[in-house]
Design an enzyme around this catalytic site. Structure first.
Site, PDB file in Angstrom:
ATOM      1  N   SER A   1       0.713  -1.539  -0.277  1.00  0.00           N
ATOM      2  CA  SER A   1      -0.051  -0.025  -0.153  1.00  0.00           C
ATOM      3  C   SER A   1       0.651   0.962   0.293  1.00  0.00           C
ATOM      4  O   SER A   1       1.918   1.023   0.091  1.00  0.00           O
ATOM      5  CB  SER A   1      -1.144  -0.088   1.363  1.00  0.00           C
ATOM      6  OG  SER A   1      -1.349   1.647   1.602  1.00  0.00           O
TER       7      SER A   1
ATOM      8  N   TYR B   1      -3.128  -1.351   9.807  1.00  0.00           N
ATOM      9  CA  TYR B   1      -2.534  -1.424   8.869  1.00  0.00           C
ATOM     10  C   TYR B   1      -1.021  -1.002   8.113  1.00  0.00           C
ATOM     11  O   TYR B   1      -0.762  -1.913   7.744  1.00  0.00           O
ATOM     12  CB  TYR B   1      -3.416  -1.120   8.031  1.00  0.00           C
ATOM     13  CG  TYR B   1      -3.820  -0.866   6.422  1.00  0.00           C
ATOM     14  CD1 TYR B   1      -4.651  -2.020   6.100  1.00  0.00           C
ATOM     15  CD2 TYR B   1      -3.338   0.042   5.938  1.00  0.00           C
ATOM     16  CE1 TYR B   1      -4.145  -2.389   4.173  1.00  0.00           C
ATOM     17  CE2 TYR B   1      -3.468   0.044   4.537  1.00  0.00           C
ATOM     18  CZ  TYR B   1      -3.747  -0.815   3.940  1.00  0.00           C
ATOM     19  OH  TYR B   1      -4.093  -0.823   2.335  1.00  0.00           O
TER      20      TYR B   1
ATOM     21  N   LYS C   1       1.956  -3.380   6.172  1.00  0.00           N
ATOM     22  CA  LYS C   1       1.649  -3.308   4.791  1.00  0.00           C
ATOM     23  C   LYS C   1       3.772  -2.446   4.765  1.00  0.00           C
ATOM     24  O   LYS C   1       3.964  -3.089   3.282  1.00  0.00           O
ATOM     25  CB  LYS C   1       1.681  -2.613   4.565  1.00  0.00           C
ATOM     26  CG  LYS C   1       0.100  -2.207   4.246  1.00  0.00           C
ATOM     27  CD  LYS C   1      -0.712  -3.741   3.359  1.00  0.00           C
ATOM     28  CE  LYS C   1      -1.872  -3.558   3.145  1.00  0.00           C
ATOM     29  NZ  LYS C   1      -1.730  -5.373   2.211  1.00  0.00           N
TER      30      LYS C   1
END
Length: 280
Positions: A141, A155, A159
């Protein structure tokens, strides 16, 4: 350097392929003549997506190594070999890190990071085995470059890990002269249902959770950003494989954020040099 300019006749596997970026990549692969297997944890959407785009659907829980191994076995039983693997399945619930439970951590790490690791473990030997050009793409991402995203610290943690894992793998494969290339996909804003990630959180993951789910596309400021259709991401990815890219970026206009982070790190190094009297 591995380059794949034509996917016609190749065998491709896409996890998280029932929706969003995974579905967009799978659709473009099918349209260009690849034999495509999509894997997803949600059986209903998986069947519907497979029928709509002309792919084979295999229910898979990427957080379970045995489930991913079973996927690999089913693909090789059906097609004999694999050329392309897209480790794309992921979740993006929100929470302050200080509020997260260990069960929260286990779930997001199991899906986002261990899911990629399971894919590499199960499929990399198969990608190498036939000796033909092959590629392994892991979805990270823009959050794998920059962690300043309120509520998405966990998150970003996963990533960043995927970014480092893929870069290290790509270097190893290049040094050994492998037929397999590795790339990390770093998408920005894409229209998908990742904003509904909590629908896939299993009950056994623990009922006490700090996670909430917000649809960032509904944010007034974020809505002004350039939002891609998942098939546009598919176009970007296939074009990048034809160039032999290691980093695949969908939103180059976001580079100033990455450059700002690099400047912060550079300043820290300069202060460290000053602290030791300018001698290295």
């Amino acid at each position: 350097m591995t380059v794949i300019k034509d996917v016609d006749g190749l065998v491709a596997v896409v996890t998280g392929g029932a929706s969003g970026i995974g579905r967009g990549i799978a659709r473009r692969l099918v349209e260009r003549g690849a034999h495509v297997v999509i894997a997803d944890i949600e059986e209903g959407p998986l069947r519907a997506a497979a029928e709509e785009i002309g792919a084979v659907g295999v229910r898979t829980d990427v957080s379970d190594a045995a489930s991913v191994r079973a996927l690999a076995e089913e693909v090789t039983d059906r097609f004999g070999k694999v050329h392309l693997l897209f480790n794309n399945a992921g979740v993006a619930p929100e929470s302050r890190i200080a509020d997260m439970t260990l069960a929260d951590w286990r779930w997001i790490l199991d899906v986002n990071l261990h899911g990629v690791i399971h894919g590499i473990q199960a499929f990399l030997p198969l990608l190498k085995k036939h000796g033909e050009p092959a590629y392994l793409v892991n979805t990270s991402s823009m959050g794998g470059f920059v962690a300043d995203m309120p509520g998405l610290g966990a998150y970003a943690t996963t990533k960043f890990a995927i970014m480092g894992l893929t870069e290290a793998l790509a270097q190893e494969l290049e040094r050994e002269g492998s037929n397999v290339g590795a790339a990390v996909l770093a998408p920005g804003t894409v229209r998908s249902n990742i904003a509904r990630s909590l629908r896939t959180r299993p009950a056994e993951a623990g009922g006490d959770s700090s996670f909430v789910q917000n649809d960032i596309s509904q944010d007034e400021e974020l809505a002004k950003l350039r939002w891609l259709d998942p098939t546009e991401v598919g176009d970007v990815v296939l074009a990048a494989l034809a160039r032999g890219e290691r980093h695949i970026v969908t939103h180059p206009e976001w580079y100033p954020m990455v450059a700002e982070r690099a400047a912060v790190i550079e300043a820290a190094f300069q202060r460290a040099v000053a602290a030791i009297g300018g001698e290295l």
